[in-house]
Enzyme design. Structure first.
Site, PDB file in Angstrom:
ATOM      1  N   ARG A 194       4.092 -15.603  10.634  1.00  0.00           N
ATOM      2  CA  ARG A 194       3.451 -16.635   9.813  1.00  0.00           C
ATOM      3  C   ARG A 194       2.470 -17.437  10.659  1.00  0.00           C
ATOM      4  O   ARG A 194       1.393 -17.812  10.199  1.00  0.00           O
ATOM      5  CB  ARG A 194       4.487 -17.568   9.185  1.00  0.00           C
ATOM      6  CG  ARG A 194       3.848 -18.789   8.501  1.00  0.00           C
ATOM      7  CD  ARG A 194       4.806 -19.570   7.648  1.00  0.00           C
ATOM      8  NE  ARG A 194       6.083 -19.817   8.276  1.00  0.00           N
ATOM      9  CZ  ARG A 194       6.340 -20.778   9.174  1.00  0.00           C
ATOM     10  NH1 ARG A 194       5.366 -21.571   9.590  1.00  0.00           N
ATOM     11  NH2 ARG A 194       7.552 -20.937   9.668  1.00  0.00           N
ATOM     12  N   TYR A 218     -17.409 -21.515  -9.064  1.00  0.00           N
ATOM     13  CA  TYR A 218     -16.362 -20.562  -9.443  1.00  0.00           C
ATOM     14  C   TYR A 218     -15.253 -21.290 -10.197  1.00  0.00           C
ATOM     15  O   TYR A 218     -14.826 -22.385  -9.814  1.00  0.00           O
ATOM     16  CB  TYR A 218     -15.817 -19.887  -8.188  1.00  0.00           C
ATOM     17  CG  TYR A 218     -14.563 -19.080  -8.415  1.00  0.00           C
ATOM     18  CD1 TYR A 218     -14.525 -18.082  -9.387  1.00  0.00           C
ATOM     19  CD2 TYR A 218     -13.413 -19.307  -7.671  1.00  0.00           C
ATOM     20  CE1 TYR A 218     -13.380 -17.351  -9.614  1.00  0.00           C
ATOM     21  CE2 TYR A 218     -12.268 -18.568  -7.879  1.00  0.00           C
ATOM     22  CZ  TYR A 218     -12.252 -17.591  -8.860  1.00  0.00           C
ATOM     23  OH  TYR A 218     -11.115 -16.872  -9.082  1.00  0.00           O
ATOM     24  N   ASP A 255     -19.289 -21.863   0.414  1.00  0.00           N
ATOM     25  CA  ASP A 255     -18.653 -20.613  -0.002  1.00  0.00           C
ATOM     26  C   ASP A 255     -19.710 -19.521   0.110  1.00  0.00           C
ATOM     27  O   ASP A 255     -20.656 -19.466  -0.681  1.00  0.00           O
ATOM     28  CB  ASP A 255     -18.144 -20.751  -1.439  1.00  0.00           C
ATOM     29  CG  ASP A 255     -17.367 -19.531  -1.904  1.00  0.00           C
ATOM     30  OD1 ASP A 255     -17.592 -18.426  -1.362  1.00  0.00           O
ATOM     31  OD2 ASP A 255     -16.548 -19.671  -2.831  1.00  0.00           O
ATOM     32  N   LYS A 262     -13.671  -9.826  -1.813  1.00  0.00           N
ATOM     33  CA  LYS A 262     -14.920  -9.372  -2.402  1.00  0.00           C
ATOM     34  C   LYS A 262     -15.689  -8.473  -1.437  1.00  0.00           C
ATOM     35  O   LYS A 262     -15.208  -7.424  -1.046  1.00  0.00           O
ATOM     36  CB  LYS A 262     -15.725 -10.590  -2.851  1.00  0.00           C
ATOM     37  CG  LYS A 262     -14.926 -11.601  -3.687  1.00  0.00           C
ATOM     38  CD  LYS A 262     -14.271 -11.014  -4.914  1.00  0.00           C
ATOM     39  CE  LYS A 262     -13.761 -12.066  -5.895  1.00  0.00           C
ATOM     40  NZ  LYS A 262     -12.716 -12.954  -5.376  1.00  0.00           N
TER      41      LYS A 262
END
Length: 390
Positions: A55, A108, A180, A205
């Site tokens: 983690r 978005y 972004d 993406k």
């Protein structure tokens, strides 16, 4: 990042930065370290790399983070389980209860939902405004503004914001500028070089590029901001698994090749759509008539693989178009090798319906893939011609 990688071209960095051959076996490709924990040579005696629990850090994730930092021209990168996980940690790092965030009015849907529904519960408010209007951004600044959150190009209307100008506004206000860069990718745009403080990616993406992994990332050149963000990354734990990191690394290696094809095909389709009588509006920054064209030409190295358009006949015509395509697949997401088509108003951006960020209900969004452009043009032609036969 190796000392000499800063001098490498983009394609070389995409293949080699952070991805040295495995020192033990000689494996040319970064191994998938499918382990949750690491042996210690005595209490606190961690081995090279300082790995103790996945983690906190994992060698496969480290390779991805080093590659991302190199591609964006940053000093530090952090990988997350999704783009929204990255966005959440970024906002919680840079804001506190009582703070204010400026968001583009064409953002978005997931980002809008986070700021409109989740962050207010934590005492953080936001204002939506046009980021292509720098004066409007200045007017939206408040004494408690801590973040300007920018997409360029925007999703799904493909608006272009002047990143350098927004950086100046943010600095004067004592705020951070987050960009972004998912649509543009580091191959086409370098926000840190234009003055941004943080770059965000949905690695799902274009970086992953094959529609087979979900992930996110943050990149910065600011050590103090990196340390605070890394603390939250570990404390919250929204990290990608090693196989997800490996898939993203695999995609990054061919990013330059794919983006050239995406851009070429998108321009071909935008020019085609602009001449069709069935289409009333085309949004693509590569078109000379697009309102963001000149700015995009200055701050980008290409115009991207996303195209949006509105057919004549309104939402009923838009629904017919997306249901008639044969090469384009009706699906959410974007940036993969295959071409996708959708209606953002009822799909990816349904969460902004009825708000100031609402998307036109007849808008069709194309994620243009790397198929042969003649086939993509033919597919849209037959879908559009069908409108006049109804």
């Amino acid at each position: 990042m190796a000392d000499d990688s800063a001098r490498w071209g983009f394609e070389t960095r995409a293949i080699h930065a952070g991805q040295q051959p495995d020192p033990r076996t000689g494996s040319v490709i970064v191994p998938i370290y499918a382990t949750s924990t690491f042996v210690q040579d005595g209490v606190g005696g961690v081995r090279d790399g300082g790995y103790e629990y996945s983690r906190t850090s994992n060698p496969t994730r480290t390779a991805l983070e080093e590659a991302l930092a190199a591609l964006e021209g940053g000093r530090h990168a952090l990988a997350f389980a999704s783009g929204m996980a990255a966005a959440d940690v970024a906002l919680r790092t840079m804001t506190r209860p009582g703070d204010h965030v400026i968001l583009g009015d064409d953002a978005y849907g997931g980002t809008f939902r986070l700021l409109d529904k989740v962050m207010p519960l934590w005492g953080v408010e936001h204002t939506s405004t046009s980021l292509s209007d720098v004066d409007a951004v200045r007017r939206a600044i408040r004494p408690n503004t801590k973040v300007i959150w920018c997409e360029s190009p925007t999703n799904p209307l493909l608006g272009i914001a002047d990143i350098a100008a927004l950086s100046e506004v943010a600095k004067l206000a004592g705020a951070r500028l987050v960009v972004d860069n998912t649509f543009a990718t580091p191959y086409l745009q370098s926000p840190l070089g234009l003055g941004a403080d943080v770059v965000l990616h949905s690695t799902t993406k274009y970086l992953g590029g094959h529609s087979d992994v979900v992930g996110g990332a943050l990149v910065t050149a600011l050590p103090e901001l990196y340390q605070r963000t890394k603390f939250l990354q570990n404390a919250v734990g929204a990290v990608p698994g090693p196989f997800d990191c490996w898939l993203a690394l695999r995609g990054i290696k061919t990013l330059a090749l794919r983006m050239r094809a995406h851009c070429h095909n998108a321009m071909r389709l935008a020019l085609f759509l602009a001449e069709r009588p069935e289409v009333v509006e085309v949004r693509y920054p590569g078109l000379p008539a697009d309102p963001g064209h000149e700015l995009a030409a200055r701050q980008m190295r290409g115009f991207g693989g996303m195209v949006s358009f509105r057919p004549a006949g309104g939402v009923s015509a838009a629904r017919l178009v997306v249901e008639r395509t044969r090469v384009f697949t009706l699906a959410e997401s974007l940036g993969g090798i295959e071409s996708l088509i959708e209606l953002p108003g009822v799909m990816t951006h349904a969460s902004v319906s009825g708000t100031e960020a609402e998307v036109p209900d007849d808008l069709v969004r194309l994620s243009v893939g790397v198929e042969h452009p003649d086939d993509l043009v033919a597919d849209l032609r037959q879908a559009l011609e069908g409108l006049f036969r109804e």
